[in-house]
Design an enzyme around this catalytic site. Structure first.
Site, mmCIF file in Angstrom:
data_model
loop_
_atom_site.group_PDB
_atom_site.id
_atom_site.type_symbol
_atom_site.label_atom_id
_atom_site.label_comp_id
_atom_site.label_asym_id
_atom_site.label_seq_id
_atom_site.Cartn_x
_atom_site.Cartn_y
_atom_site.Cartn_z
ATOM 1 N N ASP A 1 -56.713 24.670 -48.675
ATOM 2 C CA ASP A 1 -57.474 25.049 -49.862
ATOM 3 C C ASP A 1 -57.572 23.922 -50.883
ATOM 4 O O ASP A 1 -58.571 23.832 -51.600
ATOM 5 C CB ASP A 1 -56.855 26.292 -50.504
ATOM 6 N N TYR B 1 -59.127 35.178 -52.892
ATOM 7 C CA TYR B 1 -57.726 35.173 -53.326
ATOM 8 C C TYR B 1 -57.574 34.515 -54.693
ATOM 9 O O TYR B 1 -58.307 33.588 -55.047
ATOM 10 C CB TYR B 1 -56.858 34.401 -52.326
ATOM 11 N N HIS C 1 -51.757 37.021 -41.612
ATOM 12 C CA HIS C 1 -51.976 35.612 -41.956
ATOM 13 C C HIS C 1 -50.778 35.098 -42.744
ATOM 14 O O HIS C 1 -49.835 35.846 -43.028
ATOM 15 C CB HIS C 1 -53.275 35.431 -42.750
ATOM 16 N N ASP D 1 -36.547 5.460 -53.984
ATOM 17 C CA ASP D 1 -37.461 6.254 -54.797
ATOM 18 C C ASP D 1 -37.929 7.407 -53.916
ATOM 19 O O ASP D 1 -38.853 7.280 -53.123
ATOM 20 C CB ASP D 1 -38.631 5.358 -55.225
#
Length: 652
Positions: A300, A384, A434, A585
């Protein structure tokens, strides 16, 4: 009652990490459009701040950004580096596969209009009794992993189709099963229409607007009042609250971003905790063989972008209390910048007991109430809605809570059809099983950027001579010292969690200062390893990944997952380089997962489901850092000793 916080003083000067403004986005678009490589039909997929440069720039340096453009008539895309100073200019152009950039909302609307105008599409709808195509919704969906071989090299999408009975209807309650348009997103033409057979449309309304059902009686007002105002202070994008300092950022791809989280316990000076925190990607695979379901697997953020999908939040609805809002600027696919008012909400909440002890001998009780600062945003991806709530606590803890709501993505079914991979929620409507995976990127900086990852488990004592009673258990610490070991899995049976340790700082016990990481909600793909979703998103196979910071590696599934070769890029590839993670890092990529078994109670709109990630100090402080939290001012002694079990509720 909810009110706006007093308007803060403006920052003395913009900070290099401040989000790009609408004016800067407009400048970027002008620079791009003035270049001869940009065609008249060019579309845009975002302009992002160059954060690495922002952290390393010298005072007075021009801000830098990166733009992604698509030139359909030239069948090419570009990734463009920009300088946005007194003399705005592009500094580098890199060609992209035109299929790589994500799909903008403007492109999606154009593709839907193309479908509604197509005679073949209209004919398929007419077979189902639909003649007013203006009431038909088409959501262009990513096609990654299912590109038709007869159309190689094309920028493609497929459409999920829905029907409304009126303009105010909830179209997502009425799926048009079996009709699948496949669209070329460059030429904006429908290549073909799949028709898998007529399935009756649901006749039940899915409308849930106020007034649709009689309102529940008896709910009295609940007021949140802060008569002296909020406890936070705001200067530009910087927020200070109860020892915490944080900068609120925003990006096209990820939406809400937090920068430079540090904590000052007892006024001894700020200490770094997290350099950058964001929800870096969201992957949603569906598990059904139905014609309108089997292709569904979405990045998404990488295929659509969280920034442009972010909501404007409403006072008294999305947040309660004394609210401070941050606006956000985004760039549309048409190259037009816009401002999302109230894109990010910030407020305080009471969070129950912070710490407490009752002394039964003296009758004395000490109690402190917890308060948290919440910085939140909501994004809507078609059906959604997702809320992202970052909470900072007075004891130095941090929590991300993800709230999932909105409308379930449904499929149409016949009355007698078996639904082994879905659950019926209404007549002729079923919802497929899902999952939702949220990749959380955490650029850690525990007392600086020299950090290491340590896995912590509880294990029984294996030497019987040391454990005569059989009840001894050790805390076992296993350093994760290289990227080849950087993919880790949770195991609740061993109380498994992780520590991010400083390799330089020590607490008074001589231990490395550290923060714990708990991934509280997880899921595992219940599919074959050769499936498209397993191959496209290998990162979901682990709950935590660790890599060394690299400014070129920004997203867990790779820079451009749209129509990419499944698994070609991403964190699972980076770890093959096996760089050292000892005193480095450190970047963590946590996978918060939710397996969604649909319920009838989630129809036609879904009550919020939650998933969480939590960080808490682990030897970062020498003792409880919340000892200095004031006692509740409204805490009064009880009327009688019997009422309180022999003592009053807190020290006066």
């Amino acid at each position: 009652m909810s009110t706006l916080a007093p308007r803060p003083a403006s920052a003395a000067a913009p900070h290099p990490l401040d989000p790009l403004t609408a004016a800067e986005l407009a400048v970027a678009v002008k620079v791009l459009k003035d270049d001869p490589r940009v065609t008249e039909d060019t579309r845009f997929w975002g302009v992002a701040l160059d954060e690495h440069h922002a952290r390393t720039a010298r005072p007075g340096d021009a801000r830098r950004a990166r733009a992604v453009v698509i030139c359909p008539s030239a069948h090419v895309g570009y990734e463009v580096d920009l300088e946005l100073g007194e003399k705005p200019q592009s500094t580098a152009w890199r060609e992209l596969d035109v299929r790589s950039p994500g799909c903008s909302s403007e492109e999606a609307r154009q593709a839907a209009a193309v479908c509604r105008a197509d005679p073949r599409f209209r004919e398929a709808l007419a077979l189902r009794g639909i003649h007013d195509v203006s009431l038909v919704m088409v959501d262009p969906e990513s096609i990654g992993g299912f590109e038709p071989p007869e159309h190689p090299g094309r920028r493609l999408t497929w459409g999920s189709v829905w029907h409304r009975e009126s303009e105010d209807d909830n179209g997502y309650a009425r799926p048009v099963q079996g009709v699948v348009p496949v669209i070329d997103m460059e030429s904006m033409e429908v290549l073909y229409i799949e028709d898998h057979g007529v399935v009756p449309l649901s006749e039940e309304s899915g409308v849930f607007a106020a007034g649709t059902v009689p309102e529940r009686a008896g709910l009295k007002p609940l007021e949140v009042v802060q008569p002296e105002g909020p406890s936070f202070t705001v200067s530009g994008q910087r927020v200070d609250w109860q020892g915490w300092s944080v900068r609120v950022g925003f990006s096209h791809r990820e939406g809400l971003v937090l920068h430079d989280l540090s904590f000052d316990a007892g006024g001894r000076g700020p200490r770094q905790v997290i350099r950058r925190a964001s929800v870096n990607e969201m992957y949603v695979p569906y598990f059904d063989t139905a014609s309108t379901q089997y292709r569904k697997n979405f990045f998404d953020w990488g295929e659509y972008g969280a920034g442009p999908l972010t909501n404007s939040l409403a006072l008294g609805c999305d947040c309660l209390g004394v609210i401070h809002y941050f606006d956000a600027a985004v760039l549309g696919g048409d190259g037009v910048p816009r401002v999302i008012p109230n894109a990010v909400c910030m407020h305080e909440e009471d969070d129950g007991i912070l710490w407490k002890h009752h002394d039964g001998r003296t009758g004395r009780t000490e109690v402190r109430r917890s308060r948290r600062l919440i910085i939140s945003a909501f994004a809507t991806v078609a059906n959604y809605d997702y809320g992202f709530y970052w909470s900072l606590y007075q004891d130095g803890s941090v929590m991300l809570e993800i709230k999932m709501t909105g409308i379930l993505s449904a499929t149409g079914v016949t009355e007698d059809e078996e639904t082994p991979y879905a659950r019926r929620v209404a007549p002729n409507v079923a919802v497929t099983n899902h999952q939702h995976f949220f990749a959380v990127r955490l650029d850690m900086a525990v007392d600086g950027t020299a950090n290491r990852l340590v896995e912590v488990t509880a294990e029984h004592e294996s030497d019987p001579a040391l454990d005569p009673y059989g009840n001894a258990a050790r805390t076992v610490l296993r350093p994760v010292l290289s990227e080849a070991e950087g993919g880790r899995s949770t195991d609740a049976s061993r109380a498994l969690h992780w520590r991010v340790e400083s390799t330089e700082a020590r607490n008074r016990m001589g231990e490395p200062t550290a923060y714990r990481v708990h991934v509280e909600n997880t899921a595992v793909l219940p599919v074959r390893p050769d499936s498209v979703c397993a191959r496209r998103a290998p990162f979901v196979a682990k709950q935590l990944w660790a890599t060394e910071y690299d400014p070129a590696r920004r997203f867990v599934a790779g820079e451009y997952p749209n129509q990419a070769e499944p698994g070609a890029d991403g964190v699972h590839r980076w770890q093959e380089e096996d760089r050292s993670l000892d005193g480095t890092d450190l970047v963590l990529w946590a996978t918060v997962g939710s397996h969604h078994f649909p319920r009838p109670e989630e129809w036609p709109v879904m009550p919020v489901a939650r998933a969480r990630l939590r960080l808490e100090p682990d030897g970062f402080f020498d003792r409880n850092p919340a000892l200095d939290v004031p006692a509740p001012v409204s805490c009064h002694p009880p009327a009688t000793a019997a009422d309180a079990g022999g003592g009053h509720c807190c020290a006066g």
